[in-house]
Design an enzyme around this catalytic site. Structure first.
Site, short mmCIF file in Angstrom:
data_model
loop_
_atom_site.label_atom_id
_atom_site.label_comp_id
_atom_site.label_asym_id
_atom_site.label_seq_id
_atom_site.Cartn_x
_atom_site.Cartn_y
_atom_site.Cartn_z
N SER A 259 -93.81 10.27 10.67
CA SER A 259 -92.91 10.95 11.77
C SER A 259 -91.55 11.02 11.20
O SER A 259 -91.26 10.66 9.99
CB SER A 259 -92.89 10.01 12.87
N LYS A 260 -90.62 11.85 12.27
CA LYS A 260 -89.49 12.11 11.74
C LYS A 260 -88.50 10.77 11.35
O LYS A 260 -87.56 10.65 10.60
CB LYS A 260 -88.62 12.95 12.77
N ARG A 261 -88.83 9.76 12.11
CA ARG A 261 -88.25 8.31 11.85
C ARG A 261 -88.35 7.94 10.42
O ARG A 261 -87.64 7.23 10.05
CB ARG A 261 -88.83 7.37 12.84
N SER A 262 -89.39 8.27 9.78
CA SER A 262 -89.45 7.84 8.18
C SER A 262 -88.37 8.41 7.34
O SER A 262 -88.03 7.69 6.37
CB SER A 262 -90.76 8.56 7.79
N GLY A 263 -87.79 9.43 7.92
CA GLY A 263 -86.61 9.92 7.11
C GLY A 263 -86.90 11.10 6.15
O GLY A 263 -86.30 11.49 5.32
#
Length: 490
Positions: A259-263
């Site tokens: 996800s986007k949270r992974s960076g």
């Protein structure tokens, strides 16, 4: 056998996710492996999610990745337009939806949002979680022709739904999973044309894939559950289905969906973090596919030659950022020096504000980096001597302690103070002459001076290289700082 034609059909909703890049890459490789055509189609039917500038991101990403399309919005191959909103304005989707209505394979639905809300059901999944689902009850399927015409004439909003069978089974074939059979009772009457007149993704991609002659469809395995509905549409139209290749999920190191949270979930994220495009493409190719050999470094040309989609795995692929960093480092090491300079200079200029010969710095760091921003920490000491702990002069292996380091550094300072040749060779010859005369090991003589001029435990290059780059004045100034530090510690 007809010419292979594949497509990449992104939605212009923002940065390109790694999973979408892999879909594009696999579609490209499948086509190019057999000298086929790779098409770009823009699926912008979800107008609410449209992101300004996203089309430019798509073009830029494909260009950076080296995935050149043969047909697309900017390259008409005779089956355009290649943008779904433009195709919608031409009435393509409504025409085929009405054809299905005539065949009783689709129908108008005038149900209000309130009625649809009342049909929602709460179910318990296999994992024990509760989930809300929409199951349409075919209410509008039973409207008479007169009722339908009256509602249409009155301008009542409507959608067009697929009339899925409720009995029997539907089977489709996937190249990796084989035959997949689903009871028709589990299939919902999915919407084909939305109330805004736009087709849904599910309907538009079937129509477009057929009209554009697509032979192989590559997509994520989250679409497996929708595929029986596509099969029913192909059967209703009497069209031949393309070959399906459903790719495995990409997860993070914790086995959760990337996800986007992974960076690092998008191509642009990775570029901004200092990964080079070729390394990203190479790594993404291996997220679900394995070659016959144990090789891991592949150029795009290598991948075209080696890629066999039958070797795509079905199990989820873990995005290992550490593995990508290693691979990126290999690409940096092998990079042409001119290109390396072009790519790394913005990072060097962030931390070096003095006039130095960068061409002498670059070879020292090229083999020591995994990502381009690593350069900053490797070279920042060239700009300003960091404050360092005097204990750094003590090195068991080099047999240095505070006392002999102080003595050696003082003597080296006196030698270099009157020495004019600060070239690599000049420094090497003069200091090695001193070391030989003093009858000490090279490390014992060079560790104090390298520590003094760098202020770091580890540096790209040794004392000679660093002093040549810094020049005489700055090198001597730093040695004076070191002497004072050692004196104070006596």
């Amino acid at each position: 056998m007809s010419k292979i034609r594949t497509r990449f059909a992104p939605s212009p909703t923002g940065r390109m996710h790694v999973g979408n890049l892999r879909t594009a890459l696999y579609a490209y490789l499948i086509a190019k492996h057999e000298d086929g055509d790779f098409l770009l189609r823009i699926e912008d039917t979800d107008q609410e999610r449209y992101y300004e500038g996203a089309l430019d991101i798509i073009y830029h990403t494909l260009e950076m990745a080296g995935l050149q399309h043969d047909e697309g919005p900017d390259k008409d191959g005779g089956v355009g337009p290649y943008v779904q909103s433009e195709r919608q304005k031409q009435g393509i989707y409504l025409k085929y939806a009405k054809q299905l209505i005539e065949q009783e394979k689709a129908y108008y639905c005038f149900c209000t949002p309130e009625r649809l809300e009342s049909l929602k059901q709460t179910i318990v999944t296999e994992s024990g979680e509760t989930k809300e689902i929409n199951v349409y009850d075919k209410h509008c399927l039973h409207l008479s022709k007169e009722e339908i015409e009256e509602k249409l004439a009155s301008g009542i909003p409507y959608v067009i739904r697929q009339n899925s069978p409720t009995e029997g089974e539907t089977t489709f074939h996937d190249e990796l999973y084989g035959d997949v059979t689903v009871p028709n009772a589990e299939l919902d009457d999915m919407i084909l044309i939305k109330s805004d007149g736009y087709p849904t993704y599910n309907f538009a991609n079937v129509v477009d894939d057929h009209l554009m002659g697509i032979t192989h469809v590559v997509r994520g395995n989250e679409y497996i559950s929708s595929s029986p509905k596509y099969t029913l549409l192909y059967q209703a139209f009497g069209w031949e289905e393309p070959k399906y290749i459903h790719c495995p999920l990409i997860t993070d190191e914790n086995h959760a969906k990337l996800s986007k949270r992974s960076g690092h979930s998008s191509f642009e994220d990775l570029l901004e973090q200092g990964f080079v495009p070729e390394a990203i493409v190479n790594y993404v190719a291996l997220l679900g596919w394995s070659p016959e050999s144990n090789e891991e470094i592949f150029s795009l040309e290598d991948l075209i030659r080696e890629f066999d989609y039958h070797r795509i795995n079905k199990s989820p692929s873990v995005f290992d950022i550490g593995k990508l960093k290693w691979m990126n480092g290999e690409y940096i090491k092998a990079m042409d020096p001119v290109r390396f300079k072009e790519m790394v200079m913005p990072y060097l200029k962030k931390v070096i504000h003095r006039d130095l010969d960068y061409d002498k710095i670059l070879p020292l760091i090229q083999t020591r980096m995994e990502v381009l921003p690593d350069a900053e920490e490797l070279v920042d000491f060239f700009d300003e001597l960091p404050d360092y702990d005097v204990q750094m002069y003590c090195h068991k292996k080099m047999k240095t302690n505070l006392q002999n380091a102080y003595e050696i550094l003082q003597e080296e300072y006196e030698i270099l103070k009157d020495h004019e040749d600060f070239s690599l060779e000049g420094l090497h010859d003069r200091l090695m002459e001193y070391i030989t005369a003093k009858e000490i090991k090279n490390g014992t003589g060079l560790w104090p001076i390298r520590t003094a001029v760098s202020g770091k435990q580890s540096t790209p290059g040794g004392a000679f290289e660093i002093m040549e780059i810094l020049g005489k004045e700055e090198s001597l100034r730093r040695m004076e700082v070191g002497i004072e530090k050692l004196k104070a510690a006596q």
